[in-house]
Design a protein around this motif. Structure first.
Motif, PDB file in Angstrom:
ATOM      1  N   GLU A  21      -7.740 -10.797   6.145  1.00  0.00           N
ATOM      2  CA  GLU A  21      -6.372 -10.308   6.356  1.00  0.00           C
ATOM      3  C   GLU A  21      -5.552 -10.418   5.083  1.00  0.00           C
ATOM      4  O   GLU A  21      -4.790  -9.528   4.728  1.00  0.00           O
ATOM      5  CB  GLU A  21      -5.703 -11.094   7.483  1.00  0.00           C
ATOM      6  CG  GLU A  21      -6.281 -10.801   8.847  1.00  0.00           C
ATOM      7  CD  GLU A  21      -5.783 -11.769   9.902  1.00  0.00           C
ATOM      8  OE1 GLU A  21      -5.414 -12.915   9.544  1.00  0.00           O
ATOM      9  OE2 GLU A  21      -5.770 -11.376  11.084  1.00  0.00           O
ATOM     10  N   LEU A  22      -5.710 -11.539   4.381  1.00  0.00           N
ATOM     11  CA  LEU A  22      -4.976 -11.724   3.127  1.00  0.00           C
ATOM     12  C   LEU A  22      -5.407 -10.715   2.068  1.00  0.00           C
ATOM     13  O   LEU A  22      -4.579 -10.212   1.304  1.00  0.00           O
ATOM     14  CB  LEU A  22      -5.161 -13.151   2.615  1.00  0.00           C
ATOM     15  CG  LEU A  22      -4.513 -14.248   3.472  1.00  0.00           C
ATOM     16  CD1 LEU A  22      -4.875 -15.618   2.924  1.00  0.00           C
ATOM     17  CD2 LEU A  22      -3.016 -14.067   3.523  1.00  0.00           C
ATOM     18  N   VAL A  27      -4.337  -5.708  -1.127  1.00  0.00           N
ATOM     19  CA  VAL A  27      -4.698  -4.337  -1.522  1.00  0.00           C
ATOM     20  C   VAL A  27      -3.565  -3.363  -1.203  1.00  0.00           C
ATOM     21  O   VAL A  27      -3.217  -2.511  -2.014  1.00  0.00           O
ATOM     22  CB  VAL A  27      -6.015  -3.907  -0.832  1.00  0.00           C
ATOM     23  CG1 VAL A  27      -6.256  -2.428  -0.987  1.00  0.00           C
ATOM     24  CG2 VAL A  27      -7.188  -4.704  -1.388  1.00  0.00           C
ATOM     25  N   VAL A  28      -2.970  -3.503  -0.033  1.00  0.00           N
ATOM     26  CA  VAL A  28      -1.867  -2.614   0.348  1.00  0.00           C
ATOM     27  C   VAL A  28      -0.681  -2.799  -0.594  1.00  0.00           C
ATOM     28  O   VAL A  28      -0.091  -1.824  -1.064  1.00  0.00           O
ATOM     29  CB  VAL A  28      -1.461  -2.856   1.818  1.00  0.00           C
ATOM     30  CG1 VAL A  28      -0.165  -2.160   2.162  1.00  0.00           C
ATOM     31  CG2 VAL A  28      -2.566  -2.402   2.754  1.00  0.00           C
ATOM     32  N   LEU A  29      -0.326  -4.042  -0.886  1.00  0.00           N
ATOM     33  CA  LEU A  29       0.784  -4.292  -1.806  1.00  0.00           C
ATOM     34  C   LEU A  29       0.488  -3.762  -3.206  1.00  0.00           C
ATOM     35  O   LEU A  29       1.371  -3.218  -3.886  1.00  0.00           O
ATOM     36  CB  LEU A  29       1.121  -5.779  -1.855  1.00  0.00           C
ATOM     37  CG  LEU A  29       1.762  -6.359  -0.601  1.00  0.00           C
ATOM     38  CD1 LEU A  29       1.946  -7.863  -0.753  1.00  0.00           C
ATOM     39  CD2 LEU A  29       3.084  -5.683  -0.314  1.00  0.00           C
ATOM     40  N   GLY A  30      -0.724  -3.892  -3.662  1.00  0.00           N
ATOM     41  CA  GLY A  30      -1.105  -3.362  -4.964  1.00  0.00           C
ATOM     42  C   GLY A  30      -0.996  -1.848  -5.020  1.00  0.00           C
ATOM     43  O   GLY A  30      -0.529  -1.279  -6.007  1.00  0.00           O
ATOM     44  N   ALA A  31      -1.431  -1.190  -3.957  1.00  0.00           N
ATOM     45  CA  ALA A  31      -1.335   0.274  -3.904  1.00  0.00           C
ATOM     46  C   ALA A  31       0.116   0.726  -3.902  1.00  0.00           C
ATOM     47  O   ALA A  31       0.490   1.671  -4.606  1.00  0.00           O
ATOM     48  CB  ALA A  31      -2.052   0.800  -2.663  1.00  0.00           C
ATOM     49  N   LEU A  32       0.946   0.065  -3.132  1.00  0.00           N
ATOM     50  CA  LEU A  32       2.370   0.415  -3.117  1.00  0.00           C
ATOM     51  C   LEU A  32       3.024   0.176  -4.469  1.00  0.00           C
ATOM     52  O   LEU A  32       3.859   0.964  -4.919  1.00  0.00           O
ATOM     53  CB  LEU A  32       3.101  -0.381  -2.030  1.00  0.00           C
ATOM     54  CG  LEU A  32       2.776   0.001  -0.586  1.00  0.00           C
ATOM     55  CD1 LEU A  32       3.466  -0.963   0.374  1.00  0.00           C
ATOM     56  CD2 LEU A  32       3.183   1.427  -0.302  1.00  0.00           C
ATOM     57  N   GLY A  33       2.653  -0.896  -5.135  1.00  0.00           N
ATOM     58  CA  GLY A  33       3.183  -1.170  -6.471  1.00  0.00           C
ATOM     59  C   GLY A  33       2.771  -0.109  -7.476  1.00  0.00           C
ATOM     60  O   GLY A  33       3.551   0.299  -8.325  1.00  0.00           O
TER      61      GLY A  33
END
Length: 109
Positions: A21-22, A27-33
């Motif tokens: 989960e972490l 990965v999601v936060l990195g993609a959004l960044g």
């Protein structure tokens, strides 16, 4: 007694997050960044182009005021600064120049 203990363990909510989960959150936060960074870099390029065009227009207006007041054409942008029609010479990166006909050109726009 053992059955009650097993049932109690099954009904107890999980504490904390799993490693998977972490990793997904990371990965999601990195993609959004990455998406945000690429869109911001495009905006700064557009901002430079708009600023260059605005400086060119300012020089054109100063040129027209100089010609109207002095009854002569300035040779360079520096003449507009010296005569007080511009506060400072435009940014050198824009490459704003005057030619003999009075046309204002900007190579950086």
């Amino acid at each position: 007694m053992l059955r009650r203990r097993i049932q109690a363990l099954r009904l107890r909510p999980e504490a904390g997050s799993t490693l998977n989960e972490l990793l997904v959150v990371g990965v999601v936060l990195g993609a959004l960044g990455g998406i945000a960074a690429s869109s911001v870099s495009g905006l700064t390029g557009k901002g430079r182009a708009v600023a260059c065009k605005a400086e060119k227009q300012t020089v054109e207006i100063a040129y027209q005021a100089y010609v109207a007041n002095e009854n002569t054409k300035p040779a360079t942008v520096d003449d507009l600064v010296t005569a007080g029609y511009l506060n400072a010479e435009p940014a050198a990166a824009n490459g704003i120049t005057l030619d003999a006909t009075g046309a204002v050109t900007a190579t950086g726009c």
